[in-house]
Design an enzyme around this catalytic site. Structure first.
Site, mmCIF file in Angstrom:
data_model
loop_
_atom_site.group_PDB
_atom_site.id
_atom_site.type_symbol
_atom_site.label_atom_id
_atom_site.label_comp_id
_atom_site.label_asym_id
_atom_site.label_seq_id
_atom_site.Cartn_x
_atom_site.Cartn_y
_atom_site.Cartn_z
ATOM 1 N N CYS A 84 0.830 -1.209 0.000
ATOM 2 C CA CYS A 84 0.000 0.000 0.000
ATOM 3 C C CYS A 84 0.865 1.261 0.000
ATOM 4 O O CYS A 84 1.508 1.532 -1.015
ATOM 5 C CB CYS A 84 -0.991 -0.059 1.152
ATOM 6 S SG CYS A 84 -2.451 0.921 0.802
ATOM 7 N N HIS A 175 -3.279 -5.151 1.598
ATOM 8 C CA HIS A 175 -2.629 -5.452 2.880
ATOM 9 C C HIS A 175 -2.629 -6.961 3.149
ATOM 10 O O HIS A 175 -3.505 -7.450 3.864
ATOM 11 C CB HIS A 175 -3.376 -4.749 4.019
ATOM 12 C CG HIS A 175 -3.177 -3.271 4.044
ATOM 13 N ND1 HIS A 175 -2.336 -2.645 4.936
ATOM 14 C CD2 HIS A 175 -3.695 -2.287 3.277
ATOM 15 C CE1 HIS A 175 -2.345 -1.344 4.726
ATOM 16 N NE2 HIS A 175 -3.170 -1.103 3.719
ATOM 17 N N GLU A 177 -0.936 -8.645 5.106
ATOM 18 C CA GLU A 177 -0.742 -8.954 6.533
ATOM 19 C C GLU A 177 -2.068 -9.007 7.280
ATOM 20 O O GLU A 177 -2.127 -9.518 8.390
ATOM 21 C CB GLU A 177 0.212 -7.913 7.164
ATOM 22 C CG GLU A 177 -0.359 -6.532 7.435
ATOM 23 C CD GLU A 177 -0.506 -5.654 6.181
ATOM 24 O OE1 GLU A 177 -0.241 -6.151 5.068
ATOM 25 O OE2 GLU A 177 -0.906 -4.486 6.341
HETATM 26 N N1 GLN Z 1 -3.723 6.314 1.075
HETATM 27 C C1 GLN Z 1 -2.400 6.070 1.576
HETATM 28 C C2 GLN Z 1 -1.350 6.908 0.802
HETATM 29 O O1 GLN Z 1 -1.675 7.452 -0.207
HETATM 30 C C3 GLN Z 1 -2.048 4.601 1.499
HETATM 31 C C4 GLN Z 1 -3.020 3.812 2.304
HETATM 32 C C5 GLN Z 1 -2.467 2.598 2.976
HETATM 33 O O2 GLN Z 1 -1.260 2.393 3.050
HETATM 34 N N2 GLN Z 1 -3.346 1.799 3.527
HETATM 35 O O3 GLN Z 1 -0.253 7.029 1.217
#
Ligand code: GLN
Length: 203
Positions: A84, A175, A177
């Site tokens: 992410c 994610h 995890e």
């Molecule tokens: N929206 C976050 C970003 O742009 C990422 C979201 C996440 O890591 N769950 O950095």
């Protein structure tokens, strides 16, 4: 030969986000996790996970602690897995809005690409990983909109890459995890173990 094979030691950048869940997942699949908060803690590690969180916040922290260049150097010859926000940090280019990144993965990402209504969701999709469809937990996820020729796509969300690998670099826009399925972490630990063996053989 009486060589003892130690468990790979894998760092988890522990600034923000659910790094503890990554550490648990790593331990479950046969690695020794260790929390990383300073550049010198990368010494002796075989691989690193950059967890989710807020990429702007993580970026600020990396800048403040002169982490940026050290991370790039580490990633040149050690496996790194970004999930992410971590995937955003790894990418070659970040859009909406544009933001600096490590440029380690040949990809272009759009942050928060799914709008308010569907910004967090759990999907199950086909994957190249052995063992059938994969559950993917998305939280204000980015979208990978471009990948270079060296990037292998292992799973997709609505046609866009969600899990990718470029040699020893891995990224997920979800994610792993947070799911019970450990196949994604298992693959990363395999890549780390393989790369540590290769380094030992050539060093
Ligand atoms: N929206 C976050 C970003 O742009 C990422 C979201 C996440 O890591 N769950 O950095």
């Amino acid at each position: 030969m009486n060589e003892q094979r130690a468990l790979p030691r894998i760092g988890v950048l522990a600034i923000q986000g659910d790094y503890a869940a990554h550490a648990d997942a790593l331990a479950e699949v046969g690695a020794t996790p260790t929390e990383v908060r300073k550049p010198d803690q990368l010494a002796g590690l075989h691989g690193l996970i950059l967890p989710g969180g807020e990429s702007t916040t993580i970026l600020r922290f990396l800048d403040k602690h002169s982490f940026f260049q050290t991370l790039r150097e580490f990633a040149a010859n050690h496996p790194v897995f970004g999930t992410c926000a971590g995937a955003i940090l790894l990418s070659r280019e970040v859009r909406s809005p544009a933001q600096r990144s490590l440029g380690i993965l040949d990809s272009v990402v759009e942050r928060n690409a799914y709008g308010r209504q569907i910004d967090s969701t759990i999907l199950t999709a086909e994957t190249e990983l052995p063992g059938g469809p994969l559950e993917m937990v998305f939280i204000r996820a980015p979208r990978i909109v471009e990948t270079g020729p060296g990037v292998q796509v292992l799973a997709r969300r609505s046609g866009f890459p969600a899990l990718v690998r470029q040699n020893h670099i891995m990224a997920a826009t979800f994610h792993p995890e947070l799911s019970a399925d450990r196949r994604v972490h298992k693959l990363f630990v395999e890549i780390v173990a393989q790369s540590a063996l290769t380094a030992a053989a050539s060093g």
